[in-house]
Write an enzyme that holds these catalytic residues in place. Structure first.
Site, PDB file in Angstrom:
ATOM      1  N   CYS A  19       0.867  -1.172   0.000  1.00  0.00           N
ATOM      2  CA  CYS A  19       0.000   0.000   0.000  1.00  0.00           C
ATOM      3  C   CYS A  19       0.907   1.226   0.000  1.00  0.00           C
ATOM      4  CB  CYS A  19      -0.903  -0.024   1.231  1.00  0.00           C
ATOM      5  SG  CYS A  19      -2.313   1.092   1.120  1.00  0.00           S
ATOM      6  N   CYS A  91      -4.236  -0.626  -2.538  1.00  0.00           N
ATOM      7  CA  CYS A  91      -4.653   0.746  -2.850  1.00  0.00           C
ATOM      8  C   CYS A  91      -4.218   1.051  -4.281  1.00  0.00           C
ATOM      9  CB  CYS A  91      -4.108   1.755  -1.851  1.00  0.00           C
ATOM     10  SG  CYS A  91      -2.376   2.179  -2.017  1.00  0.00           S
ATOM     11  N   CYS A  98       3.675   0.102  -8.178  1.00  0.00           N
ATOM     12  CA  CYS A  98       4.227  -1.265  -8.255  1.00  0.00           C
ATOM     13  C   CYS A  98       3.279  -2.161  -9.045  1.00  0.00           C
ATOM     14  CB  CYS A  98       4.409  -1.857  -6.859  1.00  0.00           C
ATOM     15  SG  CYS A  98       5.499  -0.962  -5.783  1.00  0.00           S
TER      16      CYS A  98
END
Length: 149
Positions: A19, A91, A98
């Site tokens: 995240c 998220c 990524c």
């Protein structure tokens, strides 16, 4: 049908939860996956911009019997050289940062609302954390039930 050896039954599935802040959503997913997966899984969590574990994440997870008070908020680079069976982004910003984690065999994305909303008063903020906690818990149950290997 592939034959599995007895050693395969005890192999931990390595999961990295990613995240942005590694503050709430990834920490809760980390806790749920450890809790629900038991010895089947080995879980780490990290952020692209780690900001410390949110105290409300610790509090609402404790309400369901999951202790994440010892978790740390780590940068994703810490795990860049490690191999994972699954990288899970929770998220949208982390998914963009990524889209593919080099050490993961596969990547799954499921975005959740960020419960850390600065404009909310505490009662509403706690309820939002509980809602997101429960959504993440259900997703983690489904993910583990579907099988990761």
């Amino acid at each position: 049908m592939t034959s599995r050896s007895p050693a395969d039954e005890y192999r931990s599935i390595r999961i990295l939860v990613i995240c942005t802040g590694n503050r709430a959503r990834s920490q809760m997913a980390h806790g749920w996956l450890n809790h629900l997966g038991g010895e089947r899984v080995a879980v780490d969590s990290a952020g692209t911009e780690p900001r410390g574990v949110h105290p409300l994440a610790v509090r609402v997870m404790a309400e369901v019997g999951i202790d994440i008070s010892g978790h740390t908020s780590d940068h994703v680079d810490r795990y860049a050289a490690d191999d994972y069976d699954l990288a899970l982004t929770v998220c949208d910003a982390a998914r963009e940062a990524c889209p593919v984690f080099p050490g993961a065999q596969r990547t799954v994305h499921h975005g959740f609302v960020d419960p850390d909303q600065p404009g909310l008063e505490e009662p509403a903020l706690v309820e939002l954390f509980r809602t997101v906690r429960d959504q993440i818990g259900e997703f983690c149950r489904e993910l583990l039930d579907a099988g990761l290997d």
